[in-house]
Design a protein around this motif. Structure first.
Motif, short mmCIF file in Angstrom:
data_model
loop_
_atom_site.label_atom_id
_atom_site.label_comp_id
_atom_site.label_asym_id
_atom_site.label_seq_id
_atom_site.Cartn_x
_atom_site.Cartn_y
_atom_site.Cartn_z
N TRP A 187 18.62 68.42 30.35
CA TRP A 187 18.51 67.79 29.04
C TRP A 187 18.10 68.77 27.95
N THR A 189 18.06 71.26 25.06
CA THR A 189 18.92 71.84 24.03
C THR A 189 18.78 73.35 24.08
N ASP A 226 13.14 63.59 32.04
CA ASP A 226 14.36 62.90 32.42
C ASP A 226 14.44 61.62 31.62
N PRO A 227 14.91 61.67 30.36
CA PRO A 227 14.86 60.50 29.49
C PRO A 227 15.86 59.41 29.85
N LEU A 228 16.76 59.69 30.78
CA LEU A 228 17.79 58.71 31.10
C LEU A 228 17.93 58.58 32.62
N THR A 233 18.51 52.33 30.95
CA THR A 233 18.05 52.96 29.71
C THR A 233 19.21 53.05 28.74
N GLY A 235 21.19 53.97 25.06
CA GLY A 235 21.24 55.07 24.12
C GLY A 235 21.75 56.34 24.76
N ALA A 236 21.95 57.35 23.91
CA ALA A 236 22.47 58.65 24.36
C ALA A 236 21.41 59.71 24.16
N HIS A 237 21.47 60.72 25.00
CA HIS A 237 20.52 61.83 24.93
C HIS A 237 21.30 63.14 25.06
N PRO A 238 20.81 64.21 24.44
CA PRO A 238 21.53 65.49 24.50
C PRO A 238 21.58 66.03 25.93
N ALA A 264 25.33 64.66 22.97
CA ALA A 264 24.60 63.47 23.40
C ALA A 264 25.50 62.61 24.27
N THR A 266 25.52 59.02 27.12
CA THR A 266 24.84 57.92 27.80
C THR A 266 24.89 58.17 29.31
#
Length: 291
Positions: A187, A189, A226-228, A233, A235-238, A264, A266
């Motif tokens: 994740w 960037t 690990d946001p997803l 969960t 939304g989208a994450h980079p 980003a 999902t």
């Protein structure tokens, strides 16, 4: 294994690696002396020997050095001596074409992970570089460590959590979750990756114990973010990288294939992107077994 190398050999290899950097312009004698901090006498002796053996050549007009024909013979032998790596390079070319994402091969060299092949459908050279070395320590190398031997996993975790049992367990959870998923999702960037590498350089006995504890915690935070975790969960994450291991005939990790979405995504988009990657992993393994 660090601390027991040959300095003269390192200087020779430094010159070869300098000349092999992708996108590198002309390299002259003065560039070698300046960039590698060599004396003129040492640089001249090494360059002459490499030229005499055909490993490098010198343009008589511009006086610039380039890699020579003898290295072509060395490179061609890789397809014979390292068939798995050859198959992996072919696979990332297909991945770059079919996914329109950059793709790479990652291998372990001593205490580092090295990008040994890279296919780039777009101008992403500022993000990933062939021959780039990454420390094999948290938060880097999760896709490698998750399938590494038990002893190597312990060594990897110690480099990120030292003797802190709580941090150690968090890293173990990361490796378990990655192995269950079948691939790793990075994740970070580019900016976070640079920050993590900078933090990785802060180590050693010269750092106060209290500061080492903070650094270890930061390493683990980078590794375990690990946001997803699942499709619950939203939304989208980079997503910087999705990577999966290739195991050899003895079921040991040999190298890692990766794609670099750099956008980003999902959870379902990540799953969809991972499918062609996992197909190529299976293809490399099956093709290697057939040979």
């Amino acid at each position: 294994m660090r601390g027991s190398g040959s300095a003269p050999t390192e200087r020779v290899l430094d010159i070869v690696e300098l000349l092999s950097r992708p996108g590198r312009g002309e390299v002259r004698f003065s560039d070698v002396v300046r960039e590698l901090s060599l004396s003129q006498g040492t640089a001249h002796a090494i360059l002459k020997t490499l030229t005499d053996r055909g490993w490098i050549t010198r343009n008589p007009a511009t006086k610039a050095f380039t890699l020579g024909p003898a290295l072509t013979l060395v490179a061609s032998s890789l397809d014979i001596g390292r068939p798995l790596a050859h198959l992996a390079r072919t696979s990332i070319r297909r991945l770059a074409d079919t996914t329109d994402m950059a793709a790479s091969v990652l291998e372990r060299v001593g205490d580092d992970l090295v990008i040994t092949a890279f296919e780039n459908p777009a101008d992403l050279s500022a993000v990933v570089q062939p021959n780039e070395r990454i420390p094999y320590a948290p938060p880097f190398g999760i896709a490698f460590a998750a399938w590494d031997s038990a002893d190597e996993q312990e060594a990897w975790m110690r480099r990120g959590a030292a003797d802190d049992a709580g941090l150690h367990q968090r890293l173990r959870t990361v490796l378990t979750r990655t192995r269950e998923r079948g691939y790793d999702v990075d994740w970070m960037t580019p900016a976070l990756s640079q920050a993590a590498q900078a933090i990785g350089t802060l180590s050693g006995d010269a750092i106060p114990h209290t500061m080492r504890s903070v650094i270890d915690r930061l390493r683990v935070e980078f590794a375990s973010a690990d946001p997803l975790p699942d499709d619950s969960t939203r939304g989208a994450h980079p997503v910087a990288t999705i990577s999966a291991p290739i195991l050899d005939a003895d079921n040991r990790i040999a190298l890692v294939l990766a794609i670099h979405p750099l956008r980003a995504m999902t959870f379902r988009q990540i799953q969809a992107a991972a499918k062609p990657l996992l197909r190529e992993v299976d293809h490399v393994r099956n093709s290697s077994a057939a040979h």
